[in-house]
Design a protein around this motif. Structure first.
Motif, PDB file in Angstrom:
ATOM      1  N   TRP A 115       0.838  -1.210   0.000  1.00  0.00           N
ATOM      2  CA  TRP A 115       0.000   0.000   0.000  1.00  0.00           C
ATOM      3  C   TRP A 115       0.871   1.257   0.000  1.00  0.00           C
ATOM      4  N   LEU A 116       1.941   1.259   0.774  1.00  0.00           N
ATOM      5  CA  LEU A 116       2.813   2.434   0.844  1.00  0.00           C
ATOM      6  C   LEU A 116       3.418   2.768  -0.516  1.00  0.00           C
ATOM      7  N   ARG A 117       3.786   1.755  -1.262  1.00  0.00           N
ATOM      8  CA  ARG A 117       4.469   1.988  -2.533  1.00  0.00           C
ATOM      9  C   ARG A 117       3.520   2.371  -3.662  1.00  0.00           C
ATOM     10  N   THR A 118       2.261   1.964  -3.550  1.00  0.00           N
ATOM     11  CA  THR A 118       1.315   2.226  -4.645  1.00  0.00           C
ATOM     12  C   THR A 118       0.115   3.060  -4.227  1.00  0.00           C
ATOM     13  N   ARG A 119      -0.125   3.154  -2.916  1.00  0.00           N
ATOM     14  CA  ARG A 119      -1.322   3.777  -2.332  1.00  0.00           C
ATOM     15  C   ARG A 119      -2.612   3.110  -2.805  1.00  0.00           C
ATOM     16  N   GLN A 120      -2.473   1.861  -3.252  1.00  0.00           N
ATOM     17  CA  GLN A 120      -3.610   1.026  -3.607  1.00  0.00           C
ATOM     18  C   GLN A 120      -3.451  -0.312  -2.891  1.00  0.00           C
ATOM     19  N   LEU A 121      -4.552  -1.058  -2.753  1.00  0.00           N
ATOM     20  CA  LEU A 121      -4.521  -2.329  -2.029  1.00  0.00           C
ATOM     21  C   LEU A 121      -4.358  -3.552  -2.927  1.00  0.00           C
ATOM     22  N   TRP A 122      -4.322  -3.347  -4.241  1.00  0.00           N
ATOM     23  CA  TRP A 122      -4.352  -4.488  -5.161  1.00  0.00           C
ATOM     24  C   TRP A 122      -3.121  -5.381  -5.016  1.00  0.00           C
TER      25      TRP A 122
ATOM     26  N   ALA B 151      12.199 -15.973   2.507  1.00  0.00           N
ATOM     27  CA  ALA B 151      11.090 -15.733   1.581  1.00  0.00           C
ATOM     28  C   ALA B 151      10.558 -14.320   1.738  1.00  0.00           C
ATOM     29  N   ILE B 152      10.455 -13.850   2.974  1.00  0.00           N
ATOM     30  CA  ILE B 152       9.973 -12.487   3.223  1.00  0.00           C
ATOM     31  C   ILE B 152      10.946 -11.468   2.635  1.00  0.00           C
ATOM     32  N   LEU B 153      12.241 -11.694   2.826  1.00  0.00           N
ATOM     33  CA  LEU B 153      13.242 -10.778   2.272  1.00  0.00           C
ATOM     34  C   LEU B 153      13.211 -10.787   0.747  1.00  0.00           C
ATOM     35  N   PHE B 154      13.021 -11.968   0.169  1.00  0.00           N
ATOM     36  CA  PHE B 154      12.894 -12.072  -1.288  1.00  0.00           C
ATOM     37  C   PHE B 154      11.669 -11.296  -1.773  1.00  0.00           C
ATOM     38  N   GLY B 155      10.541 -11.460  -1.075  1.00  0.00           N
ATOM     39  CA  GLY B 155       9.324 -10.739  -1.431  1.00  0.00           C
ATOM     40  C   GLY B 155       9.502  -9.236  -1.307  1.00  0.00           C
ATOM     41  N   LEU B 156      10.187  -8.797  -0.265  1.00  0.00           N
ATOM     42  CA  LEU B 156      10.454  -7.378  -0.065  1.00  0.00           C
ATOM     43  C   LEU B 156      11.249  -6.804  -1.231  1.00  0.00           C
ATOM     44  N   PHE B 157      12.306  -7.508  -1.625  1.00  0.00           N
ATOM     45  CA  PHE B 157      13.138  -7.044  -2.738  1.00  0.00           C
ATOM     46  C   PHE B 157      12.334  -6.965  -4.028  1.00  0.00           C
ATOM     47  N   MET B 158      11.541  -7.981  -4.321  1.00  0.00           N
ATOM     48  CA  MET B 158      10.772  -8.017  -5.566  1.00  0.00           C
ATOM     49  C   MET B 158       9.696  -6.934  -5.594  1.00  0.00           C
ATOM     50  N   MET B 159       9.092  -6.648  -4.438  1.00  0.00           N
ATOM     51  CA  MET B 159       8.084  -5.588  -4.384  1.00  0.00           C
ATOM     52  C   MET B 159       8.715  -4.217  -4.634  1.00  0.00           C
ATOM     53  N   LEU B 160       9.882  -3.988  -4.049  1.00  0.00           N
ATOM     54  CA  LEU B 160      10.587  -2.723  -4.278  1.00  0.00           C
ATOM     55  C   LEU B 160      10.956  -2.576  -5.756  1.00  0.00           C
ATOM     56  N   LEU B 161      11.383  -3.688  -6.347  1.00  0.00           N
ATOM     57  CA  LEU B 161      11.745  -3.664  -7.762  1.00  0.00           C
ATOM     58  C   LEU B 161      10.522  -3.407  -8.636  1.00  0.00           C
ATOM     59  N   TRP B 162       9.416  -4.050  -8.315  1.00  0.00           N
ATOM     60  CA  TRP B 162       8.183  -3.925  -9.108  1.00  0.00           C
ATOM     61  C   TRP B 162       7.623  -2.503  -9.072  1.00  0.00           C
ATOM     62  N   THR B 163       7.749  -1.838  -7.940  1.00  0.00           N
ATOM     63  CA  THR B 163       7.127  -0.513  -7.774  1.00  0.00           C
ATOM     64  C   THR B 163       8.121   0.633  -7.904  1.00  0.00           C
ATOM     65  N   ARG B 164       9.330   0.364  -8.354  1.00  0.00           N
ATOM     66  CA  ARG B 164      10.382   1.389  -8.337  1.00  0.00           C
ATOM     67  C   ARG B 164      10.028   2.617  -9.171  1.00  0.00           C
ATOM     68  N   LYS B 165       9.264   2.452 -10.249  1.00  0.00           N
ATOM     69  CA  LYS B 165       8.935   3.588 -11.109  1.00  0.00           C
ATOM     70  C   LYS B 165       7.718   4.365 -10.634  1.00  0.00           C
ATOM     71  N   ARG B 166       7.014   3.813  -9.628  1.00  0.00           N
ATOM     72  CA  ARG B 166       5.798   4.489  -9.157  1.00  0.00           C
ATOM     73  C   ARG B 166       5.950   5.199  -7.834  1.00  0.00           C
ATOM     74  N   ILE B 167       7.004   4.915  -7.101  1.00  0.00           N
ATOM     75  CA  ILE B 167       7.149   5.468  -5.766  1.00  0.00           C
ATOM     76  C   ILE B 167       7.238   6.981  -5.784  1.00  0.00           C
ATOM     77  N   ALA B 168       7.891   7.550  -6.798  1.00  0.00           N
ATOM     78  CA  ALA B 168       8.017   9.001  -6.870  1.00  0.00           C
ATOM     79  C   ALA B 168       6.660   9.668  -7.007  1.00  0.00           C
ATOM     80  N   CYS B 169       5.779   9.049  -7.800  1.00  0.00           N
ATOM     81  CA  CYS B 169       4.421   9.591  -7.968  1.00  0.00           C
ATOM     82  C   CYS B 169       3.633   9.514  -6.685  1.00  0.00           C
ATOM     83  N   VAL B 170       3.810   8.419  -5.930  1.00  0.00           N
ATOM     84  CA  VAL B 170       3.090   8.239  -4.668  1.00  0.00           C
ATOM     85  C   VAL B 170       3.536   9.266  -3.641  1.00  0.00           C
ATOM     86  N   VAL B 171       4.861   9.460  -3.519  1.00  0.00           N
ATOM     87  CA  VAL B 171       5.401  10.391  -2.551  1.00  0.00           C
ATOM     88  C   VAL B 171       4.979  11.817  -2.855  1.00  0.00           C
TER      89      VAL B 171
END
Length: 296
Positions: free
Chosen positions: A212-219, A275-295
């Protein structure tokens, strides 16, 4: 007298926002949610003659009913207490909505795969059998009851209504801390729960908050939650927060419970940490281009 009434009113209401304060909104939401669940339970018991005997069908039915009651409680609370739109919780349908859902879902599948094959490599899980031919009807019902519905209502409640109202009342850092703690504590009520399972589930709660923090959406969070439950239980054969179900893979866990999670599932074992650390890394990678818009 007027001053006393005014001071009393300010305890319950925010004069600027013209709505109840965040704490009272949260309390009212919990009451509404509990009342709705109680009504549904009574209707099932007396209106339909009780729950069906088939365990898989019961799981799916309860999941659907929880989605209905949670969605209704959140909608009413958001509309009449928060005085905001339902979609503002993070439910706007945009171009990335479907891709976030699917990415989150299959990312969780990879995370559970990391857990399973790590245990196989360490010799702490023994493969027994594969459910073949596949009972697609049962698997579909479990996808609905264990995955999709739980992912929907828990994210809507915890990362939607509760987290965002806590943020408005206490600020983001306190909201994250309290939300994660509450999420872990509530799961201590599940069968075979341990203090370690509560701690790890609190960490998983933060992983969902990050979506949610990275996208401001729940999807993204909903997709991850649904995928984590579905791949963990019906596919790879682990218990899901202490509850077992039909699964494609059958195995025996032989390693120490504090690492494997034992009868609670991987969420109670240290094996979940990579697994949690792997998921964290992949989520950061997936949302890297959207975080600036969210902030911004």
């Amino acid at each position: 007298m007027d001053n006393k009434l005014s001071r009393a009113k300010r305890i319950f209401c925010n004069d600027v926002e013209q709505r109840p304060r965040a704490g009272w909104r949260l309390l009212a939401f919990v009451v509404i949610f509990m009342i709705m669940n109680a009504i549904v339970s009574v209707v099932i018991r007396f209106g339909f003659g009780g729950q069906p005997k088939d365990k898989t069908l019961v799981t799916a039915l309860l999941g659907v009913l929880l989605v209905m009651t949670a969605t209704s409680a959140v909608y009413l609370s958001r509309r009449y207490l928060d005085k905001k739109s339902f979609s503002s919780l993070g439910l706007k349908i945009a171009g990335a909505s479907l891709s976030d859902l699917l990415f989150g879902f299959f990312l969780s599948g990879l995370m559970i795969g990391v857990v399973y094959f790590s245990l196989r490599a360490l010799g702490w899980i023994n493969f027994q059998s594969l459910a073949w031919p596949v009972d697609w009807a049962k698997l579909t019902l479990l996808f609905l009851g264990v995955g999709a519905t739980v992912g929907c209502w828990e994210e809507l409640v915890f990362r939607g209504y509760l987290l965002q109202n806590l943020q408005e009342g206490l600020g983001l850092k306190w909201a994250i801390g309290i939300s994660c703690l509450l999420y872990g504590v509530i799961h201590l009520l599940n069968p075979n729960a341990t203090p370690l399972s509560g701690l790890i589930i609190a960490g998983i709660g933060y992983l969902r908050i990050l979506g949610w923090l990275r996208t401001r959406q729940l999807w993204l969070s909903m997709g991850m939650h649904a995928g984590w439950n579905f791949f963990q239980g019906p596919i790879f054969g682990f218990a899901v927060s202490g509850r077992e179900s039909f699964s494609l893979l059958k195995h025996e866990i032989t390693g120490p419970n504090w690492i494997t999670g034992g009868t609670f599932g991987p969420e109670a074992g240290c094996i979940a940490a990579p697994a949690i650390l792997f998921g964290l890394f992949m989520m950061l990678l997936w949302t890297r281009k959207r975080i600036a818009c969210v902030v911004s």
